[in-house]
Design an enzyme around this catalytic site. Structure first.
Site, short mmCIF file in Angstrom:
data_model
loop_
_atom_site.label_atom_id
_atom_site.label_comp_id
_atom_site.label_asym_id
_atom_site.label_seq_id
_atom_site.Cartn_x
_atom_site.Cartn_y
_atom_site.Cartn_z
N GLU A 71 -21.84 -13.62 12.83
CA GLU A 71 -22.38 -14.02 14.14
C GLU A 71 -21.53 -15.16 14.70
OE1 GLU A 71 -26.73 -14.90 14.35
OE2 GLU A 71 -26.07 -16.76 15.30
N ASN B 128 -32.23 -15.78 8.61
CA ASN B 128 -31.21 -16.18 9.58
C ASN B 128 -31.06 -17.71 9.59
OD1 ASN B 128 -29.40 -15.81 11.96
ND2 ASN B 128 -31.01 -17.00 12.97
N GLU B 129 -29.90 -18.16 9.17
CA GLU B 129 -29.49 -19.57 9.25
C GLU B 129 -30.46 -20.54 8.58
OE1 GLU B 129 -28.53 -20.25 13.38
OE2 GLU B 129 -26.69 -19.05 13.23
N TRP C 199 -33.48 -9.09 14.24
CA TRP C 199 -34.46 -9.82 13.45
C TRP C 199 -35.64 -8.90 13.18
CZ3 TRP C 199 -30.49 -11.72 15.60
CH2 TRP C 199 -30.04 -13.01 15.35
N TRP D 234 -22.02 -12.38 19.64
CA TRP D 234 -23.28 -12.60 20.35
C TRP D 234 -22.93 -12.65 21.84
CZ3 TRP D 234 -28.07 -14.19 17.94
CH2 TRP D 234 -29.09 -14.52 18.85
#
Length: 780
Positions: free
Chosen positions: A334, A211-212, A102, A377
């Site tokens: 992911e 992210n998401e 990130w 992950w």
């Protein structure tokens, strides 16, 4: 993925896994940008490239030097940058070739990257610079998400615009402009270590827009896809060199033909929440500026109690078919499988699940479908420990390199690498990054130690070796950064040169007999400044005064974990004015206390004349019971609030002398806030505390002397890239000793080393009883 942020539990003492950065990594071109080539294959230079990805959380916090991580602890005696280097070394040793991170921190109150709109924590930005440069040196590619939907991302941007609804991130022009501003700052950043502009750095494999992304509620159809279309075009206008994807989970809306692919469950009370996300996997990736489809898979979170092989294989195939429809490559970016004994989710089930995913990806790829990579992950290095809410150890999703699961990951990475092939008719000069000229900083290294001395394109930026973990200080020694070097100093009560050894003296082992435990602290006890040369002291470049909810930034309390009350005792013995301390085994926290003096940081207000002293504080609350939620990621944040209180035996509560030592009274508080004890004539203990300083049973602390600033390559001293803590003493020039609590203390012995040459110093070893302390200074 959304993570629970918790205080780390006890750390396991283990050596970090370190593998040669050049020995085992698969060959990756470091001069060409990744592109999408023929047959929708990724391509780097004239070779096809198959991403074998590992996702890592809290990388920016760790690499910047935060001494405590919340999602998974630092291994004992390991710095954050050491941990990140270890992740990379483990990856290349096991054929992984892309790290996904990130481009923001994940805990605003602890370590803000963007402290306010357009204002960035430069130390953390330099940590990101370091991450990219270390990845470049290891031939690793990096995927970076511009922002996170879950933690200190979407809602923070909305808050900066004065809004509170989540969906405004995707619709409000003010919030969207804040996002664009962040993209511009990141893509235009020039790496302070290697001089590369981020938009021109081939180490970056791709950007994730977010992210998401999820709208949550009140999200009209097309909201996310409309946002993606606008933002993707903007990113490409600033950075046409890098690949771009969305970064979403990949759900399908109720109007899409693929709704049968969505998660579902027959578990009691389960209600489909997919329509509320606002995602539409096909529409969200349809923009011509989106280069590939990325999707995620979290079966335990989405389908609790229904870990279905049928769903998992179908979920992957649905997105492979999306790639055919949109004529784009696809990556399962992911995924994870949790371990939770309460629902029978053990290591065997995890291994089976990983095997299903890898088998399906290989089967579809062999069939000619455009699945081109996979990312799991997450790596846990030896000695990393999950928080108590996840049961410690590997926790819910962590994977140690020694786990059987990691063997499956390595096999899949090998399988992906084996698919790489030369692209016929390729132009080797195309998609090449511009050259950057930098100086060789090897001559500034301290005694030949890598990553020491100075760095930067012109070798003018001081490296904080203590933060990087590139010093050679012994265990039980303090590392103190200097310009172009560092100092190693044994803790008080430990003997040795600070480099080869620091051995505890008998007096250290006897410390518990010098303290007594009470239920609560005295009513007038004060906070004492934490010393820089004691257990629990460390640099924390992530902290900013006034912006973090953390007392350590003001010099109160430990920064690095304190593993036992005995270490807290050593810190108290080292700190002038300390006569007591509060220790939390849950948080491994140590707060030093003392009677009001000129060494205290803050004190309670003494009672007015003729009024009784305030009542002692209530005893601390007991620890919270462990969370029993079947899904530990949903457990609440755990704050360590239980402290045990210790004070020296010659005091009654840390501020009042025990029976047999009468005469202590408190002077009225002056406007300066400095209150010094006043003693009746003849009181035997008066001399030792007349200035508020309580001499230690371990003897006097060694005084550090400086050899003066080192000289970088261009001959001009530089400003250290990482500032010291508030409690760091000022640097003295030449061989002048640093001032002690009551002024300079001459006659101490310091061994100064510069480029491997020992320089003799005047004076003798500091000795008090059976304690000898000496230090070694390393520098250019």
């Amino acid at each position: 993925m959304r993570r629970a942020i918790c205080i780390a539990g006890p750390l396991l003492v283990a050596a970090a896994l370190l593998v040669s950065a050049s020995a085992q990594n698969p060959p990756v071109d470091t001069t060409h940008f990744a592109i999408v080539g023929p047959d929708n294959n990724f391509q780097v230079g004239c070779e096809t490239f198959w991403p074998a990805i590992f996702n890592q959380w809290e990388v920016l916090e760790a690499v910047t030097g935060a001494p405590i991580l919340f999602a998974a602890s630092l291994p004992a005696n390991t710095s954050g940058p050491q941990l990140v280097r270890s992740y990379m070394d483990t990856a290349i040793a096991n054929n992984l070739n892309v790290m996904r991170i990130w481009a923001q921190t994940v805990g605003f109150n602890r370590a803000p990257f963007q402290t306010s709109p357009g204002v960035y924590n430069e130390n953390i930005f330099r940590g990101l610079d370091y991450t990219l440069d270390q990845a470049r040196q290891r031939n690793l590619k990096v995927i970076m998400a511009f922002v996170d939907n879950w933690v200190e991302g979407v809602d923070q941007y909305a808050g900066w615009a004065g809004l509170s609804d989540h969906v405004s991130f995707f619709t409000d022009p003010k919030v969207m402009q804040l996002y664009k501003n962040n993209v511009e700052v990141l893509t235009s950043r020039v790496n302070t270590i290697n001089g590369r502009k981020y938009s021109e750095d081939p180490t970056i494999f791709a950007w994730d827009l977010i992210n998401e992304p999820r709208c949550n509620t009140d999200c009209p159809a097309g909201t996310i896809s409309g946002w993606v279309t606008e933002m993707a075009a903007y990113v490409k206008s600033l950075d046409p060199n890098h690949l771009l994807t969305v970064g979403e989970e990949g759900f399908y809306t109720s109007t899409a033909n693929q709704t049968y692919c969505n998660p579902s469950s027959s578990a009691p009370g389960w209600v489909s929440w997919v329509p509320e996300t606002g995602q539409d996997a096909v529409a969200d990736h349809a923009s011509p500026d989106i280069d590939f489809i990325a999707f995620h898979s979290w079966i335990d979170n989405w389908q609790p109690g229904n870990v279905s092989e049928v769903f998992q294989r179908n979920w992957i195939e649905c997105h492979a078919n999306d790639g055919i429809q949109l004529n784009k490559p696809v990556i399962l970016e992911e995924f994870g499988k949790f371990i939770n004994a309460t629902v029978g989710a053990d290591m065997n089930q995890r291994n089976q699940y990983y095997g299903i995913i890898f088998d399906e990806i290989n089967k579809l790829t062999d069939a000619g479908k455009p699945i081109k990579g996979v990312g799991f992950w997450t790596i846990y290095e030896p000695g990393q420990d999950a928080p108590a809410s996840e049961g410690g150890g590997r926790g819910v999703y962590g994977i140690y390199p020694t786990d059987d699961t990691f063997g499956l990951i390595k096999q899949e990475a090998q399988s992906l690498n084996a698919r790489a092939a030369t692209v016929p008719g390729c132009d080797a000069t195309a998609h090449t990054a511009p050259a950057v000229t930098t100086k060789d900083c090897t001559s500034t290294q301290v005694k030949g130690l890598v990553d020491t001395g100075f760095e930067g394109p012109t070798c003018t930026i001081d490296i904080n070796e203590c933060v990087r973990g590139t010093d050679n200080c012994a265990a039980n020694a303090a590392c103190i950064n200097t310009q172009g070097g560092f100092q190693c100093q044994c803790w008080l009560g430990y003997t040795g040169d600070g480099v080869s050894s620091c051995t505890a003296s008998p007096a250290v082992n006897d410390l518990p007999s010098q303290y007594v435990t009470e239920a609560t602290q005295g009513p007038l006890i004060c906070d004492v400044m934490y010393p820089i040369d004691a257990p629990g002291s460390a640099y924390d470049p992530t902290l900013i005064a006034g912006l973090t909810m953390n007392p350590q930034v003001e010099g109160v309390g430990n920064v690095a974990p304190v593993y036992s009350p005995n270490s807290c005792m050593v810190a108290c013995e080292t700190a002038p004015g300390c006569s007591a301390f509060a220790y939390s085994p849950q948080g491994m926290s140590c707060f030093l206390k003392g009677c009001p003096s000129n060494y205290t940081v803050q004190c309670p207000t003494p009672p007015p004349a003729n009024e009784p002293a305030p009542a002692p504080p209530a005893p601390p609350a007991p620890p919270e019971p462990p969370c029993t939620n079947p899904n530990p990621t949903l457990c609440p944040v755990v704050n360590a609030t239980y402290y045990s209180y210790y004070h020296k035996t010659r005091y009654q509560d840390g501020c009042t002398f025990a029976a047999g030592n009468p005469g202590l009274t408190l002077a009225p508080a002056p406007t300066s806030g400095e209150v010094k004890p006043i003693f009746a004539p003849g009181t035997p203990v008066a001399p030792e505390t007349a200035a508020g300083n309580n001499p230690s049973s371990l003897g006097a602390a060694p005084i550090v002397t400086s050899e003066g600033p080192s000289t970088p390559v261009d001959g001009q001293p530089s400003i250290a890239s990482v500032p010291t803590r508030a409690s760091t003493p000022a640097t003295a020039a030449g061989n002048e000793p640093l001032p002690g609590p009551d002024g300079p203390v001459p006659g101490t012995n310091t061994t100064a080393v510069t480029n491997g040459t020992a320089l003799p110093s005047a004076g003798s070893n500091l000795t008090s009883g059976n304690i000898t302390s000496s230090i070694m200074t390393a520098g250019r």
